[in-house]
Design a protein around this motif. Structure first.
Motif, PDB file in Angstrom:
ATOM      1  N   LEU A   4      69.080  16.185 -60.858  1.00 49.94           N
ATOM      2  CA  LEU A   4      69.643  17.472 -61.266  1.00 49.94           C
ATOM      3  C   LEU A   4      68.586  18.435 -61.796  1.00 49.94           C
ATOM      4  N   LEU A   5      68.790  19.695 -61.488  1.00 50.83           N
ATOM      5  CA  LEU A   5      68.030  20.800 -62.067  1.00 50.83           C
ATOM      6  C   LEU A   5      69.016  21.916 -62.408  1.00 50.83           C
ATOM      7  N   PRO A   6      68.662  22.784 -63.362  1.00 45.97           N
ATOM      8  CA  PRO A   6      69.586  23.862 -63.712  1.00 45.97           C
ATOM      9  C   PRO A   6      69.740  24.872 -62.580  1.00 45.97           C
ATOM     10  N   LYS A   7      70.953  25.280 -62.326  1.00 48.24           N
ATOM     11  CA  LYS A   7      71.217  26.278 -61.296  1.00 48.24           C
ATOM     12  C   LYS A   7      70.672  27.635 -61.751  1.00 48.24           C
ATOM     13  N   PRO A   8      69.897  28.343 -60.905  1.00 43.36           N
ATOM     14  CA  PRO A   8      69.482  29.708 -61.255  1.00 43.36           C
ATOM     15  C   PRO A   8      70.706  30.581 -61.542  1.00 43.36           C
ATOM     16  N   ALA A   9      70.735  31.170 -62.727  1.00 45.85           N
ATOM     17  CA  ALA A   9      71.963  31.801 -63.220  1.00 45.85           C
ATOM     18  C   ALA A   9      72.369  33.048 -62.443  1.00 45.85           C
ATOM     19  N   HIS A  10      71.438  33.674 -61.747  1.00 44.29           N
ATOM     20  CA  HIS A  10      71.767  34.913 -61.037  1.00 44.29           C
ATOM     21  C   HIS A  10      72.227  34.670 -59.606  1.00 44.29           C
ATOM     22  N   LEU A  11      72.211  33.415 -59.173  1.00 43.93           N
ATOM     23  CA  LEU A  11      72.605  33.114 -57.803  1.00 43.93           C
ATOM     24  C   LEU A  11      74.065  32.697 -57.734  1.00 43.93           C
ATOM     25  N   THR A  12      74.697  32.980 -56.597  1.00 45.18           N
ATOM     26  CA  THR A  12      76.048  32.492 -56.353  1.00 45.18           C
ATOM     27  C   THR A  12      75.989  31.014 -56.006  1.00 45.18           C
ATOM     28  N   TRP A  13      77.157  30.372 -55.985  1.00 37.70           N
ATOM     29  CA  TRP A  13      77.191  28.952 -55.641  1.00 37.70           C
ATOM     30  C   TRP A  13      76.590  28.704 -54.261  1.00 37.70           C
ATOM     31  N   GLU A  14      77.000  29.522 -53.275  1.00 39.85           N
ATOM     32  CA  GLU A  14      76.539  29.257 -51.917  1.00 39.85           C
ATOM     33  C   GLU A  14      75.056  29.566 -51.743  1.00 39.85           C
ATOM     34  N   ARG A  20      42.579  17.969 -40.275  1.00 42.48           N
ATOM     35  CA  ARG A  20      43.365  16.993 -41.024  1.00 42.48           C
ATOM     36  C   ARG A  20      44.835  17.101 -40.634  1.00 42.48           C
ATOM     37  N   ILE A  21      45.503  15.967 -40.620  1.00 47.90           N
ATOM     38  CA  ILE A  21      46.960  15.934 -40.497  1.00 47.90           C
ATOM     39  C   ILE A  21      47.505  15.363 -41.798  1.00 47.90           C
ATOM     40  N   VAL A  22      48.421  16.106 -42.423  1.00 52.28           N
ATOM     41  CA  VAL A  22      49.022  15.676 -43.685  1.00 52.28           C
ATOM     42  C   VAL A  22      50.513  15.457 -43.454  1.00 52.28           C
ATOM     43  N   GLY A  23      50.954  14.219 -43.666  1.00 51.80           N
ATOM     44  CA  GLY A  23      52.380  13.926 -43.603  1.00 51.80           C
ATOM     45  C   GLY A  23      53.027  14.243 -44.934  1.00 51.80           C
ATOM     46  N   SER A  24      54.207  14.846 -44.872  1.00 53.83           N
ATOM     47  CA  SER A  24      54.897  15.238 -46.098  1.00 53.83           C
ATOM     48  C   SER A  24      56.379  14.937 -45.957  1.00 53.83           C
ATOM     49  N   HIS A  25      57.013  14.633 -47.085  1.00 56.52           N
ATOM     50  CA  HIS A  25      58.429  14.268 -47.062  1.00 56.52           C
ATOM     51  C   HIS A  25      59.093  14.726 -48.353  1.00 56.52           C
ATOM     52  N   ALA A  26      60.076  15.614 -48.225  1.00 48.59           N
ATOM     53  CA  ALA A  26      60.836  16.098 -49.373  1.00 48.59           C
ATOM     54  C   ALA A  26      59.898  16.550 -50.498  1.00 48.59           C
ATOM     55  N   ALA A  27      60.199  16.217 -51.747  1.00 49.63           N
ATOM     56  CA  ALA A  27      59.368  16.644 -52.882  1.00 49.63           C
ATOM     57  C   ALA A  27      59.764  15.832 -54.097  1.00 49.63           C
ATOM     58  N   ASN A  28      58.789  15.587 -54.981  1.00 50.54           N
ATOM     59  CA  ASN A  28      59.124  14.889 -56.215  1.00 50.54           C
ATOM     60  C   ASN A  28      59.778  15.867 -57.196  1.00 50.54           C
ATOM     61  N   LEU A  29      60.311  15.343 -58.280  1.00 49.84           N
ATOM     62  CA  LEU A  29      61.118  16.174 -59.178  1.00 49.84           C
ATOM     63  C   LEU A  29      60.293  17.285 -59.817  1.00 49.84           C
ATOM     64  N   GLN A  30      59.027  17.030 -60.134  1.00 53.40           N
ATOM     65  CA  GLN A  30      58.186  18.080 -60.713  1.00 53.40           C
ATOM     66  C   GLN A  30      57.990  19.220 -59.712  1.00 53.40           C
ATOM     67  N   GLU A  31      57.722  18.871 -58.451  1.00 51.78           N
ATOM     68  CA  GLU A  31      57.574  19.909 -57.418  1.00 51.78           C
ATOM     69  C   GLU A  31      58.875  20.676 -57.228  1.00 51.78           C
ATOM     70  N   GLN A  32      59.980  19.974 -57.280  1.00 55.11           N
ATOM     71  CA  GLN A  32      61.266  20.645 -57.155  1.00 55.11           C
ATOM     72  C   GLN A  32      61.521  21.583 -58.329  1.00 55.11           C
ATOM     73  N   ALA A  33      61.157  21.145 -59.533  1.00 52.24           N
ATOM     74  CA  ALA A  33      61.344  21.990 -60.713  1.00 52.24           C
ATOM     75  C   ALA A  33      60.481  23.244 -60.627  1.00 52.24           C
ATOM     76  N   GLU A  34      59.232  23.096 -60.156  1.00 47.26           N
ATOM     77  CA  GLU A  34      58.360  24.264 -59.993  1.00 47.26           C
ATOM     78  C   GLU A  34      58.923  25.229 -58.958  1.00 47.26           C
ATOM     79  N   CYS A  35      59.457  24.666 -57.883  1.00 48.77           N
ATOM     80  CA  CYS A  35      60.064  25.497 -56.849  1.00 48.77           C
ATOM     81  C   CYS A  35      61.323  26.185 -57.373  1.00 48.77           C
ATOM     82  N   ASN A  36      62.165  25.439 -58.097  1.00 45.40           N
ATOM     83  CA  ASN A  36      63.390  26.013 -58.660  1.00 45.40           C
ATOM     84  C   ASN A  36      63.076  27.147 -59.630  1.00 45.40           C
ATOM     85  N   ARG A  37      61.976  26.995 -60.377  1.00 49.34           N
ATOM     86  CA  ARG A  37      61.551  28.052 -61.311  1.00 49.34           C
ATOM     87  C   ARG A  37      61.248  29.344 -60.570  1.00 49.34           C
TER      88      ARG A  37
END
Length: 459
Positions: free
Chosen positions: A185-195, A357-374
């Motif tokens: 879980l992360l806090p929902k951005p307050a200015h966004l609608t649910w969708e 270089r080839i970099v494989g990536s998959h989803a994101a850890n919670l810290q990366e998600q929190a930074e993105c959510n911010r």
């Protein structure tokens, strides 16, 4: 309609929500184990044939879990994979998980509730949950990890017990309720609608890890970044992140309609794949791969004078060989997923002799998600919802994504009775402005799908 759902829709406070029992069953988009093998050798595996909307039992929650009343969700490509039972049936994931016993055994069921995005309200918390309370407005990460596994503390995506919720687990987000771990879980951005909020976390955080994180390409000012599928759920966020980082975004699309969407996102260079003769090639042969790479490279150099530093590729088989060829010497191809196929072919001479270089990536850890959510909370990233469907039309929504007829994210209203709800900071929303918040939507042209039919089956 259950008393809890009535209380939610009436805007009840936390105390009132806690007084209402969870319903014994809830409405959910789900797959049935009995449908595995249904498609046989059919070329067109239409997801509408296997995505069912109906009632499923409410599971018991573990001490580290919460129940979220899902106001809205969205379609991700993993729901297409799930509904076509490819590359493997997700019921195999559930069986394997269930063998661990304990609370994991709940996931091995003859139905699979799918969906890996959600925005909603916490309505129950397990005994071991510390940071979340009933009534909290949240967005849900797709990543479930075992916090007791050592590798998870270095990078959650390296843990062997890391799973994608609603794909490799049960009780996903395309439903009226979802069961998730508190660490999702992360806090929902307050200015966004649910969708709007429900179309953010999976794809945006994935793009963030691929491009911005120290686990990915680590783009910087002035970097030229080639983005395949630049109006898709991943690509449209990638374009925004390149622009935010001071980079130069080169977007590849398949139509003029999608090119217009890219202009609204501020993409610097827009290339229609048809203009370089690529068309809809599923997997060009080696010689054609080199020829297409030369054509694409010439066009990028014609407009910018340089080759790209980074290529952002989630398309897979149809593009990967071109990506390796076209990225500059010492450049990086960062990849996740493979919507056109996992069997990638490329000429290794262009990789090793040019120190790429080839970099494989998959989803994101919670810290990366929190930074993105911010970044969304600050208004520096915008949602990319293009269309919104009610839950009972989830098959049509997923079919749109399956056929690549969409742009951005396709939202799904679950418990929210209509679009536009969930905003708790209208002042910030007004400051940012509707046009900036919804660059992919022409609201005047949207069909009226958000009626009371959204709650069909809730009674």
């Amino acid at each position: 309609m259950s008393s809890l759902v009535e209380a939610l829709l009436d805007g009840a406070d936390a105390g009132e929500l806690e007084r209402h029992e969870l319903p014994a069953e809830y409405l959910a988009a789900h797959l049935r184990a009995s449908d595995v093998g249904k498609f046989g050798d059919r070329a067109d595996k239409d997801v509408r044939d296997t995505l069912h909307v109906g009632r499923v039992p409410m599971p018991e929650i573990a001490p580290d879990e919460v129940v979220v009343a899902v106001m809205a969700s969205s379609i991700n490509y993993n729901t297409v994979w799930s509904a076509t039972f490819e590359p493997v049936s997700t019921f195999e994931f559930l069986k394997r998980y269930g063998r661990q016993g304990g609370y994991a055994a709940r996931h091995d069921l003859p139905h699979h509730v799918v969906g890996s995005d959600a925005a909603g309200i916490v309505v129950r918390v397990g005994a071991g949950v510390r940071r979340w309370r009933v009534g909290d407005h949240v967005v849900v990460s797709c990543v479930q990890v075992d916090e007791q596994e050592p590798a998870s503390h270095a990078d959650a995506m390296l843990g062997t017990e890391q799973r994608i919720w609603g794909y490799e687990t049960n009780f996903g987000g395309l439903a009226h309720f979802a069961v998730v771990r508190a660490g999702q879980l992360l806090p929902k951005p307050a200015h966004l609608t649910w969708e709007e909020a429900a179309g953010v976390l999976l794809t945006a955080a994935t793009s963030y890890r691929m491009l911005v994180s120290d686990k990915g390409a680590r783009i910087k000012q002035g970097d030229i970044v080639l983005v395949w599928g630049a109006t898709g759920g991943l690509g449209a966020y990638a374009v925004q992140m390149v622009k935010n980082a001071g980079g130069i975004a080169v977007g590849v699309v398949s139509s003029e309609r999608k090119a217009e969407v890219l202009r609204r996102l501020g993409c610097d260079v827009i290339i229609n794949r048809n203009d370089i003769g690529m068309g809809q090639d599923a997997a060009p042969d080696p010689q054609r791969t080199i020829e297409l790479g030369k054509r694409l490279g010439r066009e990028i150099r014609r407009q910018l004078g340089e080759d790209p530093h980074v290529v952002f590729d989630y398309i897979g088989r149809a593009t990967f060989g071109i990506s390796v060829f076209v990225v500059r010497k010492g450049g990086t191809v960062v990849t996740c997923g493979s919507s056109t196929g996992y069997d990638h072919h490329f000429d290794n001479r262009y990789l090793w002799m040019n120190l790429k270089r080839i970099v494989g990536s998959h989803a994101a850890n919670l810290q990366e998600q929190a930074e993105c959510n911010r970044l969304f909370q600050l208004g520096q990233l915008s949602p990319i919802v293009s269309e919104v469907y009610p839950l009972h039309e989830v098959g049509e929504a997923a079919r749109l994504v399956q056929e690549n007829k969409h742009t951005g994210k396709v939202g799904v209203l679950c418990l929210a009775p209509r679009e536009g709800l969930g905003v708790t900071d209208p002042e910030k929303r007004a400051r940012i402005g509707e046009a900036r918040l919804n660059p992919l939507r022409n609201t005047a042209a949207q069909p009226d799908r958000n009626t009371s039919a959204v709650l069909e089956g809730a009674v």
